[in-house]
Motif scaffolding. Structure first.
Motif, PDB file in Angstrom:
ATOM      1  N   PRO A   8       0.846  -1.202   0.000  1.00 15.89           N
ATOM      2  CA  PRO A   8       0.000   0.000   0.000  1.00 15.89           C
ATOM      3  C   PRO A   8       0.879   1.248   0.000  1.00 15.89           C
ATOM      4  O   PRO A   8       1.844   1.319   0.754  1.00 15.89           O
ATOM      5  CB  PRO A   8      -0.778  -0.109   1.322  1.00 15.89           C
ATOM      6  N   GLY A   9       0.581   2.207  -0.850  1.00 15.60           N
ATOM      7  CA  GLY A   9       1.357   3.449  -0.933  1.00 15.60           C
ATOM      8  C   GLY A   9       2.424   3.408  -2.010  1.00 15.60           C
ATOM      9  O   GLY A   9       2.971   4.446  -2.387  1.00 15.60           O
ATOM     10  N   LEU A  86       7.576   4.899  -6.303  1.00 13.13           N
ATOM     11  CA  LEU A  86       7.479   5.104  -4.851  1.00 13.13           C
ATOM     12  C   LEU A  86       7.498   3.747  -4.194  1.00 13.13           C
ATOM     13  O   LEU A  86       6.821   2.813  -4.653  1.00 13.13           O
ATOM     14  CB  LEU A  86       6.178   5.829  -4.473  1.00 13.13           C
ATOM     15  N   GLN A  87       8.275   3.623  -3.112  1.00 14.75           N
ATOM     16  CA  GLN A  87       8.382   2.349  -2.417  1.00 14.75           C
ATOM     17  C   GLN A  87       8.224   2.556  -0.911  1.00 14.75           C
ATOM     18  O   GLN A  87       8.558   3.613  -0.386  1.00 14.75           O
ATOM     19  CB  GLN A  87       9.744   1.697  -2.691  1.00 14.75           C
ATOM     20  N   ALA A  92       9.976   1.861   7.127  1.00 10.49           N
ATOM     21  CA  ALA A  92       9.493   3.235   6.904  1.00 10.49           C
ATOM     22  C   ALA A  92       7.982   3.280   7.024  1.00 10.49           C
ATOM     23  O   ALA A  92       7.295   2.290   6.794  1.00 10.49           O
ATOM     24  CB  ALA A  92       9.913   3.721   5.525  1.00 10.49           C
ATOM     25  N   ARG A  93       7.472   4.444   7.406  1.00  9.72           N
ATOM     26  CA  ARG A  93       6.023   4.589   7.525  1.00  9.72           C
ATOM     27  C   ARG A  93       5.413   5.128   6.243  1.00  9.72           C
ATOM     28  O   ARG A  93       4.311   4.793   5.876  1.00  9.72           O
ATOM     29  CB  ARG A  93       5.701   5.546   8.675  1.00  9.72           C
TER      30      ARG A  93
END
Lengths: 149, 149
Positions: A8-9, A86-87, A92-93
């Motif tokens: 997600p993200g 993007l990873q 990481a948050r």
């Protein structure tokens, strides 16, 4: 992360569809790490010895390389994805751009790693300090750069 | 050194005739150095600012990169020879193997260089510390590795 999986993200673009230059694999790196999951997060100077095999046409290029030398190894992360922009790293948050990360997943999956030469001979350079998967294609070996640059 | 020129003691093999992997140029590096002869021997942290231009499809990958960051830039030395096995650097007496040198001339002419980010924006990263020729094709940007590795 397996191919095709996305957290997600994370944001994927298109994988590169251009071939602006061609790489020749000049050898293979033999390590005790059979899969990506077996690889340490980062190599260590007291890690296991690894064997950087150089194919016959390039072996003359090893002239002058000796035990104790610090080298920069450049290799091709053949198992990486090339489409992620993007990873979300494990620790990481928030998502970060690929160019703000050292993740193997990047448009040109080239790794650079520093290692100490243990022995040179027989078409191979034995080193300590690598963290890549067994069979990784080799692109280059250079002496470590001097100074802060 | 111009293409085709070879110094006494130097040995050329065949240039690579394989295309084991394809690189995509993701941008260009703009520097004040118009030719290879204009380039300093090594970049300097107080050298001139250079502009690392990232093409549109990859710009999202810059997210999280900020002024002050130390980055490793990876680029393609498009003017280099790919066939040299032994080379005689200007300051050396005897030929050395390509893998014992940081010469641009190597089977896969990939450069790695450390630089400090001055500014990020508008599809470009402004840095100090580069020594490459204007127009050099960009392959990758990564944060500098941490620790001795």
């Amino acid at each position: 992360m397996k191919r095709g999986e996305i957290r997600p993200g994370e944001v994927a673009g298109a994988a590169p569809d251009r071939a602006d230059a061609a790489l020749a694999f000049i050898g293979r790196i033999r390590t005790p790490f059979a899969t990506r999951e077996d690889c340490p997060r980062q190599g260590s100077p007291d890690g296991p010895v690894c064997r950087v095999e150089v194919d016959a046409p390039w072996r003359t290029g090893l002239t002058g390389l000796a035990a104790g030398a610090r080298v920069e190894l450049i290799y091709w992360m053949h198992l990486a994805r090339r489409d992620l922009l993007l990873q979300v790293p494990r620790d990481a948050r928030a998502p970060l751009g690929t160019f703000a990360l050292r993740s193997p997943n990047r448009p040109n999956p080239i790794a650079t790693s520093l290692a100490t030469v243990v022995e040179v001979g027989d078409g191979a350079v034995v080193v300590r300090g690598l963290d890549c998967v067994d069979g990784t294609p080799l692109l280059d070996i250079k002496p470590e750069r001097r100074g802060s640059q």
